[in-house]
Design an enzyme around this catalytic site. Structure first.
Site, PDB file in Angstrom:
ATOM      1  N   LYS A 261      -9.939  -7.279  -6.380  1.00  0.00           N
ATOM      2  CA  LYS A 261      -8.909  -6.578  -5.603  1.00  0.00           C
ATOM      3  C   LYS A 261      -7.519  -7.123  -5.936  1.00  0.00           C
ATOM      4  O   LYS A 261      -6.547  -6.367  -6.034  1.00  0.00           O
ATOM      5  CB  LYS A 261      -9.200  -6.707  -4.109  1.00  0.00           C
TER       6      LYS A 261
ATOM      7  N   GLN B 102     -12.050 -10.335   3.889  1.00  0.00           N
ATOM      8  CA  GLN B 102     -13.272 -10.093   3.126  1.00  0.00           C
ATOM      9  C   GLN B 102     -14.486 -10.352   4.016  1.00  0.00           C
ATOM     10  O   GLN B 102     -14.589 -11.389   4.658  1.00  0.00           O
ATOM     11  CB  GLN B 102     -13.325 -11.006   1.883  1.00  0.00           C
TER      12      GLN B 102
ATOM     13  N   ASP C 132      -7.412  -1.809   5.437  1.00  0.00           N
ATOM     14  CA  ASP C 132      -8.837  -1.634   5.168  1.00  0.00           C
ATOM     15  C   ASP C 132      -9.513  -0.827   6.279  1.00  0.00           C
ATOM     16  O   ASP C 132     -10.703  -0.543   6.223  1.00  0.00           O
ATOM     17  CB  ASP C 132      -9.506  -3.015   5.038  1.00  0.00           C
TER      18      ASP C 132
END
Length: 280
Positions: A54, A98, A121
């Site tokens: 990412k 994450q 996200d």
């Protein structure tokens, strides 16, 4: 019948290129470079690889990266404090935690520490509510990527019966909400659903997000169904038995190269969206 592949690679590259152009324009016009902060707890090799990927994609899109790596024994309170720091930092426009996080951490509490304006996200309850009610807000990255893929391949959604296999708060549940908002009739199922193959066999669109390799078999599918495999298991194996399903479906996403590239593309696009909004 052999299904046509519904690949995300080219579409994702398009989205990233458009995001890069917008990031460059924002820097030239307002002196603001979009910045995505990634938070990693522990030393899980797969998670570390995803974070690096990412960050590399961010760099190519002209998006700055901020990396926070915390030890595996980090507590919920310590993680929440770090996320609050990033949320209050005006130089950070998007925050990615994450997941999964180590077992001792309350993952939901950590997600909720993210400022909704930086939740690129789409993991907070605020973002889920926006998806459910059709309000402005960030989409969960993988469900948002799935919707863009269906649109790009001209999959009819209005009136279609979509069966979602999986109920996670950042994949199964939100993708069902987005399909419903696009006028599909949605059935939520999961690994403990009784009569699951019979239910899946009624679906025009199947989204497999159950986290079990080769779980969905070809004889579960209605001939001509559209199959989106959102699973990713060890050995590059999805949740759908690809060889079986490809003999029955009309369209099917490969693993890798289907949903995965779209997830990262949506994350970067939303990081630029956040930076533009915060720059005013």
């Amino acid at each position: 019948m052999t299904a046509e592949l519904m690949t995300g690679t080219d579409l994702a590259a398009e989205i990233v290129a458009q995001s890069a152009a917008r990031a460059k324009a924002l820097q030239e016009k307002a002196g603001v470079q979009p910045c995505l902060a990634t938070v990693l707890v522990g030393d899980d090799p797969a998670s570390a690889t995803y974070v690096r990927m990412k960050q590399n994609r961010s760099k190519k899109a002209g998006i700055a990266s901020r990396s926070v790596v915390l030890p595996a024994e980090t507590t919920t309170g310590e993680l929440v404090a770090e996320i609050h720091k990033l949320s209050s930092d005006p130089a950070v426009h998007g925050i990615l935690l994450q997941h999964p996080v180590p077992a001792q951490i309350d993952e939901r509490a950590a997600f909720e520490a993210i400022d909704p304006a930086k939740d690129v996200d789409g993991v907070t309850m605020r973002s889920f509510a926006a998806m459910a009610f059709g309000d402005p807000g960030f989409r969960s990255a993988t469900p948002g990527g799935i919707m863009r893929l269906l649109e790009a391949y001209d999959v009819p959604i209005t009136g279609a019966h979509a069966v979602v296999i999986g109920r996670s708060p950042i994949l199964g549940k939100p993708v069902g909400m987005l399909l419903l908002a696009s006028n599909a009739t949605v059935t939520y199922t999961h690994s403990r659903t009784l009569g699951l193959p019979e239910i899946v066999r009624t679906a025009d669109i199947v989204v497999a997000a159950v986290g079990k390799p080769n779980f969905v078999r070809g004889d579960w599918l209605k001939p001509g169904a559209v199959v989106v495999d959102a699973g990713y298991n060890e050995g590059n194996i999805g949740d759908v038995h690809f060889e079986d399903a490809a003999q029955v479906a009309r369209l099917i996403t490969p693993v890798p190269g289907g949903v995965g590239p779209m997830t990262i593309a949506l994350l970067l696009e939303q990081a630029v969206d956040a930076a533009e909004a915060q720059a005013g």
